[in-house]
Design a protein around this motif. Structure first.
Motif, PDB file in Angstrom:
ATOM      1  N   ARG A   1    -153.644 -10.740-131.081  1.00  9.43           N
ATOM      2  CA  ARG A   1    -153.410  -9.376-131.540  1.00  9.43           C
ATOM      3  C   ARG A   1    -152.362  -8.681-130.657  1.00  9.43           C
ATOM      4  O   ARG A   1    -151.561  -7.871-131.135  1.00  9.43           O
ATOM      5  CB  ARG A   1    -154.711  -8.576-131.504  1.00  9.43           C
ATOM      6  N   ALA A   2    -152.376  -8.998-129.365  1.00  8.88           N
ATOM      7  CA  ALA A   2    -151.445  -8.365-128.430  1.00  8.88           C
ATOM      8  C   ALA A   2    -150.021  -8.883-128.589  1.00  8.88           C
ATOM      9  O   ALA A   2    -149.078  -8.265-128.106  1.00  8.88           O
ATOM     10  CB  ALA A   2    -151.916  -8.586-126.989  1.00  8.88           C
ATOM     11  N   GLY A   3    -149.855 -10.037-129.241  1.00 12.02           N
ATOM     12  CA  GLY A   3    -148.513 -10.553-129.464  1.00 12.02           C
ATOM     13  C   GLY A   3    -148.183 -11.839-128.725  1.00 12.02           C
ATOM     14  O   GLY A   3    -147.018 -12.249-128.689  1.00 12.02           O
ATOM     15  N   ALA A   4    -149.191 -12.485-128.127  1.00  8.69           N
ATOM     16  CA  ALA A   4    -148.930 -13.734-127.404  1.00  8.69           C
ATOM     17  C   ALA A   4    -148.393 -14.802-128.348  1.00  8.69           C
ATOM     18  O   ALA A   4    -148.808 -14.895-129.499  1.00  8.69           O
ATOM     19  CB  ALA A   4    -150.207 -14.233-126.729  1.00  8.69           C
TER      20      ALA A   4
ATOM     21  N   ARG B   1    -149.616  -6.949-124.610  1.00  7.02           N
ATOM     22  CA  ARG B   1    -149.373  -5.972-125.681  1.00  7.02           C
ATOM     23  C   ARG B   1    -148.147  -5.119-125.371  1.00  7.02           C
ATOM     24  O   ARG B   1    -147.314  -4.856-126.247  1.00  7.02           O
ATOM     25  CB  ARG B   1    -150.592  -5.069-125.867  1.00  7.02           C
ATOM     26  N   LEU B   2    -148.016  -4.705-124.109  1.00 14.24           N
ATOM     27  CA  LEU B   2    -146.871  -3.876-123.726  1.00 14.24           C
ATOM     28  C   LEU B   2    -145.556  -4.652-123.807  1.00 14.24           C
ATOM     29  O   LEU B   2    -144.514  -4.085-124.136  1.00 14.24           O
ATOM     30  CB  LEU B   2    -147.073  -3.351-122.302  1.00 14.24           C
ATOM     31  N   LEU B   3    -145.625  -5.952-123.542  1.00 16.74           N
ATOM     32  CA  LEU B   3    -144.405  -6.770-123.518  1.00 16.74           C
ATOM     33  C   LEU B   3    -144.063  -7.400-124.864  1.00 16.74           C
ATOM     34  O   LEU B   3    -142.889  -7.623-125.164  1.00 16.74           O
ATOM     35  CB  LEU B   3    -144.546  -7.882-122.476  1.00 16.74           C
ATOM     36  N   ALA B   4    -145.082  -7.702-125.663  1.00 17.06           N
ATOM     37  CA  ALA B   4    -144.836  -8.469-126.890  1.00 17.06           C
ATOM     38  C   ALA B   4    -145.410  -7.831-128.143  1.00 17.06           C
ATOM     39  O   ALA B   4    -145.242  -8.378-129.236  1.00 17.06           O
ATOM     40  CB  ALA B   4    -145.412  -9.875-126.731  1.00 17.06           C
ATOM     41  N   GLY B   5    -146.088  -6.704-128.003  1.00 11.35           N
ATOM     42  CA  GLY B   5    -146.715  -6.053-129.135  1.00 11.35           C
ATOM     43  C   GLY B   5    -145.727  -5.358-130.053  1.00 11.35           C
ATOM     44  O   GLY B   5    -144.516  -5.370-129.819  1.00 11.35           O
ATOM     45  N   PRO B   6    -146.227  -4.718-131.100  1.00 11.88           N
ATOM     46  CA  PRO B   6    -145.350  -4.099-132.111  1.00 11.88           C
ATOM     47  C   PRO B   6    -144.484  -2.971-131.577  1.00 11.88           C
ATOM     48  O   PRO B   6    -143.455  -2.650-132.172  1.00 11.88           O
ATOM     49  CB  PRO B   6    -146.346  -3.583-133.161  1.00 11.88           C
ATOM     50  N   ASP B   7    -144.882  -2.367-130.457  1.00 15.76           N
ATOM     51  CA  ASP B   7    -144.100  -1.257-129.907  1.00 15.76           C
ATOM     52  C   ASP B   7    -143.065  -1.692-128.873  1.00 15.76           C
ATOM     53  O   ASP B   7    -142.316  -0.860-128.356  1.00 15.76           O
ATOM     54  CB  ASP B   7    -145.041  -0.215-129.278  1.00 15.76           C
ATOM     55  N   ALA B   8    -143.035  -3.004-128.576  1.00 17.30           N
ATOM     56  CA  ALA B   8    -142.079  -3.507-127.581  1.00 17.30           C
ATOM     57  C   ALA B   8    -140.669  -3.487-128.162  1.00 17.30           C
ATOM     58  O   ALA B   8    -140.433  -4.026-129.243  1.00 17.30           O
ATOM     59  CB  ALA B   8    -142.457  -4.918-127.145  1.00 17.30           C
TER      60      ALA B   8
END
Length: 228
Positions: A102-105, A72-79
């Protein structure tokens, strides 16, 4: 003069040293450049931001920050600059897949995958496409998307999908059904290059990062359903 293609740069993240070493050996054997190894989620996030690998191979269960939160930290919406993360885990549960997506994988594989499947998974994710383990069916993605679907979804020809041409809508439907580019090309009777163009346009028009997000959106909007 042909310029040699740059090797895929991979960051390996797993709390077991033997697993990391095994991955590194496999990747090196296929010409990949293993730029670093991380034994926990905190190190994974730090090294990924520092080294900017093409693909982060991420375990789910690690000490401290787990693989889902690190993803999530690396690929999520806030990255700021989303990384391409391939989650590889021994745990095949709906919730792991839901949370990884959901985390962005960009991809999800089980650790019982063969070396060839693992390598192909990294190549697929590095190329900007998505990968879900054959053991994790498209119905599972459908159930995930259904959980996020509004109680009264907009008709498929309204909302975000209105920006797509009819042919692009067809391609998106086939993507959501789990077909590969080659299978889509055969279905639509076009070349693979044309399919790649459709996919690129779909992702650009819908502001999506990869095919995983395209599949989820198609289910959410009712273009396809979990029961096929």
């Amino acid at each position: 003069m042909t310029v040699p293609e740059r090797p895929v740069r991979v960051l390996v993240c797993d709390d077991q040293a033997l697993v990391r070493a095994g991955y590194a050996t496999i990747f090196a054997g296929y010409g990949f450049d293993v730029v670093g190894e991380a034994p926990d989620g905190t190190a994974a996030v730090r090294l990924a931001r520092e080294l900017q690998p093409d693909v982060v191979v991420m375990d789910v269960h690690m000490p401290g920050i787990d693989g889902i939160e690190a993803t999530r930290l690396l690929a999520g919406p806030d990255a700021a600059t989303p990384a391409k993360v391939l989650v590889v885990t021994t745990f095949h549960t709906d919730e792991n897949v839901y949370e990884a997506l959901r985390a962005g994988a960009s991809g999800f594989l089980l650790k019982d995958a063969t070396p060839d499947q693992l390598v192909e998974g990294v190549r697929t994710v590095a190329a900007g496409e998505s990968l879900i383990s054959p053991s994790v069916t498209r119905q599972l993605i459908g159930r995930y998307a259904t959980r996020l679907r509004p109680s009264a979804p907009a008709p498929a020809d309204d909302g975000p999908l209105a920006v797509l041409t009819p042919r692009e809508r067809e391609a998106l439907t086939l993507i959501a059904r789990g077909l590969s580019n080659a299978e889509i090309a055969a279905e639509l009777v076009v070349s693979r290059e044309t399919v790649k163009t459709y996919v690129s346009r779909i992702l650009t028009k819908l502001d999506l990062r990869d095919r995983v997000q395209a599949v989820v959106l198609a289910y959410r909007l009712g273009l396809v359903s979990a029961d096929g």
